[in-house]
Design a protein around this motif. Structure first.
Motif, mmCIF file in Angstrom:
data_model
loop_
_atom_site.group_PDB
_atom_site.id
_atom_site.type_symbol
_atom_site.label_atom_id
_atom_site.label_comp_id
_atom_site.label_asym_id
_atom_site.label_seq_id
_atom_site.Cartn_x
_atom_site.Cartn_y
_atom_site.Cartn_z
ATOM 1 N N LYS A 194 -69.365 9.403 7.958
ATOM 2 C CA LYS A 194 -68.876 8.678 8.916
ATOM 3 C C LYS A 194 -70.110 7.615 9.332
ATOM 4 O O LYS A 194 -69.945 6.322 9.474
ATOM 5 N N ASP A 195 -71.166 8.080 9.206
ATOM 6 C CA ASP A 195 -72.394 7.078 9.776
ATOM 7 C C ASP A 195 -72.772 6.378 8.646
ATOM 8 O O ASP A 195 -73.287 5.329 8.957
ATOM 9 N N ALA A 196 -72.514 6.771 7.354
ATOM 10 C CA ALA A 196 -72.639 6.003 6.061
ATOM 11 C C ALA A 196 -71.581 4.992 6.002
ATOM 12 O O ALA A 196 -71.687 4.227 5.188
ATOM 13 N N GLY A 197 -70.565 5.080 6.776
ATOM 14 C CA GLY A 197 -69.401 4.191 6.395
ATOM 15 C C GLY A 197 -68.608 4.421 5.442
ATOM 16 O O GLY A 197 -67.912 3.223 4.780
ATOM 17 N N THR A 198 -68.354 5.725 5.036
ATOM 18 C CA THR A 198 -67.799 5.928 3.627
ATOM 19 C C THR A 198 -66.908 7.258 3.888
ATOM 20 O O THR A 198 -67.012 7.792 4.991
ATOM 21 N N ALA A 199 -66.128 7.559 2.827
ATOM 22 C CA ALA A 199 -65.270 8.745 3.149
ATOM 23 C C ALA A 199 -65.941 10.091 2.663
ATOM 24 O O ALA A 199 -66.877 9.760 1.638
ATOM 25 N N PRO A 200 -65.792 11.144 3.379
ATOM 26 C CA PRO A 200 -66.320 12.407 2.667
ATOM 27 C C PRO A 200 -66.255 12.517 1.317
ATOM 28 O O PRO A 200 -66.997 13.442 0.451
ATOM 29 N N ASP A 201 -64.925 11.921 0.844
ATOM 30 C CA ASP A 201 -64.716 12.545 -0.580
ATOM 31 C C ASP A 201 -64.957 11.602 -1.618
ATOM 32 O O ASP A 201 -64.770 11.643 -2.702
ATOM 33 N N ASP A 202 -65.917 10.463 -1.173
ATOM 34 C CA ASP A 202 -66.282 9.337 -1.980
ATOM 35 C C ASP A 202 -67.304 10.038 -3.047
ATOM 36 O O ASP A 202 -68.155 10.749 -2.962
ATOM 37 N N PRO A 203 -67.209 9.835 -4.357
ATOM 38 C CA PRO A 203 -67.894 10.326 -5.328
ATOM 39 C C PRO A 203 -69.449 9.963 -5.242
ATOM 40 O O PRO A 203 -70.327 11.000 -5.496
ATOM 41 N N HIS A 204 -69.760 8.943 -4.995
ATOM 42 C CA HIS A 204 -71.095 8.346 -4.739
ATOM 43 C C HIS A 204 -71.766 9.181 -3.551
ATOM 44 O O HIS A 204 -72.908 9.893 -3.615
ATOM 45 N N PHE A 205 -70.976 9.662 -2.515
ATOM 46 C CA PHE A 205 -71.331 10.134 -1.295
ATOM 47 C C PHE A 205 -71.487 11.758 -1.617
ATOM 48 O O PHE A 205 -72.628 12.300 -1.216
ATOM 49 N N ARG A 206 -70.473 12.035 -2.328
ATOM 50 C CA ARG A 206 -70.672 13.705 -2.699
ATOM 51 C C ARG A 206 -72.134 13.952 -3.595
ATOM 52 O O ARG A 206 -72.696 15.038 -3.583
ATOM 53 N N ALA A 207 -72.252 12.775 -4.643
ATOM 54 C CA ALA A 207 -73.381 13.036 -5.493
ATOM 55 C C ALA A 207 -74.593 13.038 -4.600
ATOM 56 O O ALA A 207 -75.745 13.932 -4.752
ATOM 57 N N SER A 208 -74.690 12.147 -3.571
ATOM 58 C CA SER A 208 -75.975 12.301 -2.745
ATOM 59 C C SER A 208 -76.069 13.635 -1.792
ATOM 60 O O SER A 208 -77.133 14.023 -1.676
ATOM 61 N N ILE A 209 -75.110 13.947 -1.557
ATOM 62 C CA ILE A 209 -75.061 15.372 -0.650
ATOM 63 C C ILE A 209 -75.482 16.318 -1.533
ATOM 64 O O ILE A 209 -76.222 17.340 -1.277
ATOM 65 N N ALA A 210 -75.019 16.302 -2.749
ATOM 66 C CA ALA A 210 -75.452 17.562 -3.640
ATOM 67 C C ALA A 210 -76.699 17.405 -4.031
ATOM 68 O O ALA A 210 -77.482 18.294 -4.135
ATOM 69 N N ARG A 211 -77.407 15.956 -4.204
ATOM 70 C CA ARG A 211 -78.794 15.827 -4.448
ATOM 71 C C ARG A 211 -79.709 16.455 -3.260
ATOM 72 O O ARG A 211 -80.507 17.073 -3.528
ATOM 73 N N ILE A 212 -79.109 15.942 -2.108
ATOM 74 C CA ILE A 212 -79.778 16.335 -0.882
ATOM 75 C C ILE A 212 -80.022 17.945 -0.909
ATOM 76 O O ILE A 212 -81.252 18.566 -0.389
ATOM 77 N N ARG A 213 -78.855 18.671 -0.961
ATOM 78 C CA ARG A 213 -78.622 20.183 -1.104
ATOM 79 C C ARG A 213 -79.564 20.868 -2.200
ATOM 80 O O ARG A 213 -80.170 21.846 -1.988
ATOM 81 N N GLU A 214 -79.655 20.069 -3.243
ATOM 82 C CA GLU A 214 -80.180 20.624 -4.504
ATOM 83 C C GLU A 214 -81.814 20.338 -4.214
ATOM 84 O O GLU A 214 -82.783 21.375 -4.474
#
Length: 142
Positions: free
Chosen positions: A103-123
């Motif tokens: 929401k803060d990034a202005g995107t949907a939680p299921d957006d592929p780019h957002f999901r990749a960013s979250i996965a990278r942060i978690r890793e």
């Protein structure tokens, strides 16, 4: 003690009496004392079965479940806390954090780019991610 359905008990006892009559042996059908003993035993067994079934089916009282974030007592099988809105499942704080970041990034939680960013942060920074999740999951102190 479990509640017993009286109608069910009576119908089961009467059915057992009919069944028992057909299983009397020759000696029992001529000797009323033996027949009575056979009936008593059969009826006691059937009544015990009805009580056992009721005890097995008796619902177990649920302990009150507090919200994972604010500690408010949840009613029934709620998916969200009615006080703070926190989703109530094991992964809830992480999911909640992801939705807020999206929401803060202005995107949907299921957006592929957002999901990749979250996965990278978690890793790359699992301790930092876990610390953020713990902050969200920690009960609010009054």
């Amino acid at each position: 003690m479990a509640e017993i359905d009286f109608g069910k008990l009576i119908s089961r006892v009467l059915a057992r009496m009919d069944d028992t009559e057909s299983t009397l042996t020759g000696g029992e059908s001529r000797d009323t004392g033996k027949a009575l003993q056979h009936y008593k035993q059969a009826l006691a067994e059937e009544i015990r079965r009805v009580f056992d079934e009721a005890e097995v089916a008796a619902p177990v009282a649920r302990e009150p479940v507090p919200c994972t974030r604010c500690g408010a007592i949840l009613e029934g099988e709620r998916r969200f806390c009615t006080v703070c809105g926190m989703p109530q499942k094991k992964e809830a704080p992480g999911d909640f954090l992801e939705r807020m970041l999206a929401k803060d990034a202005g995107t949907a939680p299921d957006d592929p780019h957002f999901r990749a960013s979250i996965a990278r942060i978690r890793e790359e920074q699992p301790e930092a991610w876990d610390a953020l999740v713990q902050l969200i999951a920690a009960p609010v102190k009054a």
